[in-house]
Motif scaffolding. Structure first.
Motif, short mmCIF file in Angstrom:
data_model
loop_
_atom_site.label_atom_id
_atom_site.label_comp_id
_atom_site.label_asym_id
_atom_site.label_seq_id
_atom_site.Cartn_x
_atom_site.Cartn_y
_atom_site.Cartn_z
N MET A 88 11.89 26.03 2.44
CA MET A 88 12.40 24.67 2.61
C MET A 88 13.45 24.33 1.56
N GLY A 89 13.96 25.32 0.85
CA GLY A 89 14.92 25.04 -0.22
C GLY A 89 14.20 24.45 -1.42
N GLY A 90 14.81 23.43 -2.05
CA GLY A 90 14.17 22.75 -3.16
C GLY A 90 14.19 23.53 -4.46
N LEU A 91 13.16 23.29 -5.28
CA LEU A 91 13.09 23.89 -6.60
C LEU A 91 12.22 25.14 -6.57
N LEU A 92 12.74 26.23 -7.13
CA LEU A 92 11.93 27.42 -7.30
C LEU A 92 11.55 27.51 -8.78
N ILE A 93 10.25 27.59 -9.03
CA ILE A 93 9.79 27.71 -10.42
C ILE A 93 9.51 29.17 -10.70
N ALA A 94 10.37 29.78 -11.51
CA ALA A 94 10.22 31.20 -11.84
C ALA A 94 9.35 31.31 -13.09
N MET A 95 8.30 32.13 -12.98
CA MET A 95 7.30 32.18 -14.06
C MET A 95 7.58 33.29 -15.07
N GLU A 96 8.80 33.83 -15.08
CA GLU A 96 9.07 35.02 -15.88
C GLU A 96 9.00 34.80 -17.40
N ARG A 97 9.08 33.55 -17.86
CA ARG A 97 8.98 33.34 -19.32
C ARG A 97 7.52 33.21 -19.78
N PHE A 98 6.61 33.16 -18.83
CA PHE A 98 5.17 33.16 -19.19
C PHE A 98 4.73 34.61 -19.36
N ASN A 99 5.28 35.28 -20.38
CA ASN A 99 5.11 36.74 -20.42
C ASN A 99 4.30 37.24 -21.61
N LYS A 100 3.36 36.40 -22.07
CA LYS A 100 2.60 36.81 -23.26
C LYS A 100 1.12 37.11 -22.96
N ILE A 101 0.65 38.16 -23.61
CA ILE A 101 -0.80 38.41 -23.64
C ILE A 101 -1.30 37.57 -24.82
N LEU A 102 -2.05 36.53 -24.55
CA LEU A 102 -2.38 35.57 -25.61
C LEU A 102 -3.52 36.06 -26.50
N ALA A 103 -4.52 36.73 -25.89
CA ALA A 103 -5.64 37.19 -26.70
C ALA A 103 -6.39 38.29 -25.96
N ILE A 104 -6.85 39.30 -26.71
CA ILE A 104 -7.79 40.28 -26.15
C ILE A 104 -9.07 40.15 -26.98
N ASP A 105 -10.10 39.64 -26.35
CA ASP A 105 -11.36 39.33 -27.04
C ASP A 105 -12.30 40.53 -26.89
#
Ligand code: LAC
Ligand code: ZN
Length: 465
Positions: A88-105
């Motif tokens: 439908m067009g509009g806004l595409l939210i690209a998640m490519e900057r969410f690229n971190k492994i925050l924690a390995i417990d």
């Protein structure tokens, strides 16, 4: 649903949320976001934004909700059902900057990751700590873990370890309203009301945007063995699949490949493989564990089953290079088929003992409608990827009559107790076939759920149903 276009004012607001550098409006740069790996489909978004925090995603959602602008979330774009296409067009939210492994417990065997982490990078990071995250789709080197969650992904090791559903404990999600929630708890058990984590998994970006993922990990097996069985017919190979489990073995992978698929991999990838005359199908079988004697004994039992099902030859991969080569044949099959022909890919799944009937029916349907097919997939799960090849089919047959043939394949799949997709999702390209399996009551429930999450229908419109 009457959506609005992105005006200059809305564009300015998007830029003020994520910063000018994280917004794309130029047509040439939008091209990359107009397609995924599904056939040859292109839909352009009006604008791409690349947020870097849940708060930014939230602000974008509030803005688009207020202005009735469609929002399509996108991971790495490796999907095979058109789920990330902004139809439908509009806004595409690209998640490519969410690229971190925050924690390995390592105390709890859990990890917290952002959705734009490449799946294989995550697997390698936990492997370095002696841990296993076993959900490894063929595209593991390029797909994002967030996309895997959104599609309920699988891959070769599902047969022993389960799909991604078994490994996701908790999700941080931005709802279409802009509200940010955690769907559950970081626990291995959960009996506290409707399970929103499981609802989000496989919802294909239609209910919320995932911004953090809490993953369950398991100890990594130290040993494995890989064997390749060659058969003179598809059905013989498929018959052997369920017999392996009946003999008491759960392999860590049990993959089926048709000869034509292997031929195309050899052509496309230049792999050195001796493809013998008279061989029509292969089973690639892996066993893993921590005890060499047990693994040998399992391989021996599997060997006996294969012989009982007329297996012509069994090859043991005795070096890691040989294992890598055999896995490469299987993993590059999708790309090789794609490079060879115009095709459509289906992702049928049935209870595994019904595989022989499924493949027989697919070939019969092909004869009736004049198409060839190349099948391969995760036979141990009853999951068969059916690649329908255009070949000599006329454009008219391909564009119009083929739908009937595909419907017949799905009707057979459903009659065998299966469903339309095992791991690729419904997205855009399979949604027309949903009534073959699901009745009006299902659609009513799904629409109700969608309405509760997304009352204006802004999030990933035009998908699933
Ligand atoms: C595979 C992808 C296509 O199994 O799911 O190769
Ligand atoms: Zn697959």
């Amino acid at each position: 649903m009457p959506y609005n276009k992105i005006t200059d004012n809305v564009l300015a607001a998007i830029k003020s949320i994520v910063g000018d550098d994280a917004v794309i409006t130029q047509l040439s740069s939008l091209e990359k976001y107009s397609h995924d790996e599904t056939e040859d489909l292109h839909y352009y978004p009006e604008v791409v934004a690349k947020p870097k925090s849940a708060e930014e995603v939230s602000a974008l959602m509030r803005l688009c909700n207020e202005h009735l602008i469609p929002v399509t979330p996108r991971g790495a774009g490796t999907g095979l059902s058109g789920g990330a296409l902004p139809v439908m067009g509009g806004l595409l939210i690209a998640m490519e900057r969410f690229n971190k492994i925050l924690a390995i417990d390592e105390q709890n065997l859990q990890a917290t990751v952002e959705p734009g982490v490449v799946t294989e990078e995550f697997m390698d990071a936990v492997a370095g700590k002696g841990l296993l995250y076993p959900v490894d789709p063929a595209s593991k080197g390029s797909c994002f873990i967030g996309g895997n969650v959104s599609h309920g992904s699988g891959g070769p090791r599902v047969v022993k370890y389960g799909t991604i559903r078994e490994y996701i404990l908790n999700l941080e999600v931005v709802l279409p309203s802009g509200e940010i929630i955690w769907t559950g708890a970081n626990t291995l058990k959960y009996a506290s009301g409707y399970n929103l984590t499981q609802l989000m998994i496989g919802s294909e970006g239609t209910l919320g945007i995932i911004t953090k993922i809490v993953v369950k990990l398991i100890p990594r097996p130290t040993l494995d063995a890989l064997m390749l069985g060659s058969f003179s017919s598809n059905e013989a190979a498929c018959e052997a699949v369920s017999a392996i489990f009946r003999a008491g073995i759960i392999p860590s992978a049990l993959e089926f490949m048709e000869r034509r698929g292997v031929e195309w991999v050899i052509e496309h990838d230049g792999i050195n493989f001796d493809l013998k005359d008279g061989i029509e199908a292969f089973l690639l079988i892996e066993v893993d564990g921590n005890n060499q004697d047990v693994i040998f004994a399992d391989c021996e039992k599997i060997n006996q089953v294969l012989e009982a099902f007329n297996c012509k030859e069994v090859l043991f991969a005795d070096t890691s290079a040989k294992k890598e080569e055999l896995w490469r044949i299987r993993r590059t099959m999708a790309v090789s088929v794609k490079s060879n022909s115009i095709y459509k890919e289906e992702d049928t799944v049935v209870p595994r003992a019904s595989l022989p009937q499924l493949i027989k029916g697919i070939k019969e349907t092909g004869l009736k409608y004049g198409f060839e097919s190349v099948c391969y997939g995760h036979a141990g799960d009853g999951n068969l990827h059916v690649n329908i090849i255009k070949g000599k089919m006329s454009d008219d047959d391909w564009n119009n009559r083929l739908k009937e043939g595909i419907s017949e394949i799905f009707e057979l799949t459903v009659s065998l107790g299966g469903t339309l997709s095992g791991e690729h999702g419904i997205g855009l390209v399979q949604k027309g076939f949903m009534p073959i399996k699901y009745q009006p009551a299902h659609f009513e429930l799904w629409r109700g759920i969608k309405q509760v999450f997304d009352k204006n229908g802004i999030l990933n419109p035009g998908k699933i149903f």
